[in-house]
Design a protein around this motif. Sequence first.
Motif, short mmCIF file in Angstrom:
data_model
loop_
_atom_site.label_atom_id
_atom_site.label_comp_id
_atom_site.label_asym_id
_atom_site.label_seq_id
_atom_site.Cartn_x
_atom_site.Cartn_y
_atom_site.Cartn_z
N GLN A 103 0.82 -1.21 0.00
CA GLN A 103 0.00 0.00 0.00
C GLN A 103 0.86 1.26 0.00
O GLN A 103 0.54 2.24 -0.66
CB GLN A 103 -0.95 0.01 1.20
CG GLN A 103 -2.05 -1.01 1.09
CD GLN A 103 -2.90 -0.80 -0.15
OE1 GLN A 103 -3.23 0.32 -0.53
NE2 GLN A 103 -3.26 -1.90 -0.79
N TYR A 104 1.95 1.21 0.75
CA TYR A 104 2.86 2.35 0.77
C TYR A 104 3.40 2.65 -0.63
O TYR A 104 3.40 3.80 -1.07
CB TYR A 104 4.03 2.10 1.73
CG TYR A 104 5.11 3.15 1.62
CD1 TYR A 104 4.96 4.39 2.22
CD2 TYR A 104 6.26 2.89 0.88
CE1 TYR A 104 5.93 5.36 2.09
CE2 TYR A 104 7.24 3.86 0.74
CZ TYR A 104 7.07 5.09 1.35
OH TYR A 104 8.04 6.05 1.20
N GLU A 105 3.85 1.62 -1.32
CA GLU A 105 4.39 1.80 -2.66
C GLU A 105 3.33 2.35 -3.61
O GLU A 105 3.62 3.23 -4.43
CB GLU A 105 4.96 0.48 -3.20
CG GLU A 105 6.25 0.08 -2.55
CD GLU A 105 7.38 1.04 -2.85
OE1 GLU A 105 7.51 1.49 -4.00
OE2 GLU A 105 8.15 1.35 -1.92
N LYS A 106 2.12 1.83 -3.51
CA LYS A 106 1.04 2.29 -4.38
C LYS A 106 0.72 3.76 -4.14
O LYS A 106 0.65 4.56 -5.08
CB LYS A 106 -0.21 1.43 -4.15
CG LYS A 106 -1.39 1.84 -4.98
CD LYS A 106 -2.60 1.00 -4.68
CE LYS A 106 -3.79 1.50 -5.45
NZ LYS A 106 -5.03 0.88 -5.03
N VAL A 107 0.55 4.11 -2.89
CA VAL A 107 0.19 5.49 -2.55
C VAL A 107 1.35 6.43 -2.85
O VAL A 107 1.14 7.55 -3.34
CB VAL A 107 -0.23 5.59 -1.07
CG1 VAL A 107 -0.39 7.02 -0.61
CG2 VAL A 107 -1.53 4.82 -0.86
N ASN A 108 2.56 5.99 -2.58
CA ASN A 108 3.73 6.82 -2.87
C ASN A 108 3.83 7.11 -4.38
O ASN A 108 4.10 8.25 -4.77
CB ASN A 108 5.00 6.14 -2.36
CG ASN A 108 6.18 7.06 -2.39
OD1 ASN A 108 6.10 8.19 -1.93
ND2 ASN A 108 7.29 6.58 -2.92
N SER A 109 3.57 6.12 -5.20
CA SER A 109 3.58 6.33 -6.65
C SER A 109 2.51 7.32 -7.08
O SER A 109 2.76 8.22 -7.89
CB SER A 109 3.37 5.00 -7.38
OG SER A 109 4.45 4.15 -7.15
N GLU A 110 1.31 7.16 -6.52
CA GLU A 110 0.22 8.06 -6.86
C GLU A 110 0.52 9.49 -6.40
O GLU A 110 0.25 10.45 -7.12
CB GLU A 110 -1.08 7.58 -6.23
CG GLU A 110 -1.59 6.29 -6.84
CD GLU A 110 -2.77 5.69 -6.08
OE1 GLU A 110 -3.20 6.27 -5.07
OE2 GLU A 110 -3.23 4.62 -6.51
N MET A 111 1.09 9.62 -5.22
CA MET A 111 1.42 10.93 -4.70
C MET A 111 2.51 11.59 -5.54
O MET A 111 2.47 12.80 -5.79
CB MET A 111 1.86 10.83 -3.24
CG MET A 111 1.90 12.16 -2.54
SD MET A 111 1.98 12.08 -0.74
CE MET A 111 3.46 11.14 -0.47
#
Length: 75
Positions: free
Chosen positions: A32-40
Amino acid sequence: NYMKQIIFTCIIFTFFVFKYIAQTGETELYTQYEKVNSEMNIVYYNLKEKLNKKNKLAFLNSQNDWLKFRESKKE
């Protein structure tokens, strides 16, 4: 005013990310961190491209101030 909206949006987004991460297990945490970090990062770069030179400098300065503040709270 536009800069305040950007900063406020980023702070709220970060809050919800951490709240969501706190509700997941450790295995999902990294995913989830990687996904949200990419989106951010996508949002960050898109916003940065839309700013004129003066607002871009103000945005980067406020970002640096935030990082200094965050690091000061870790001590």
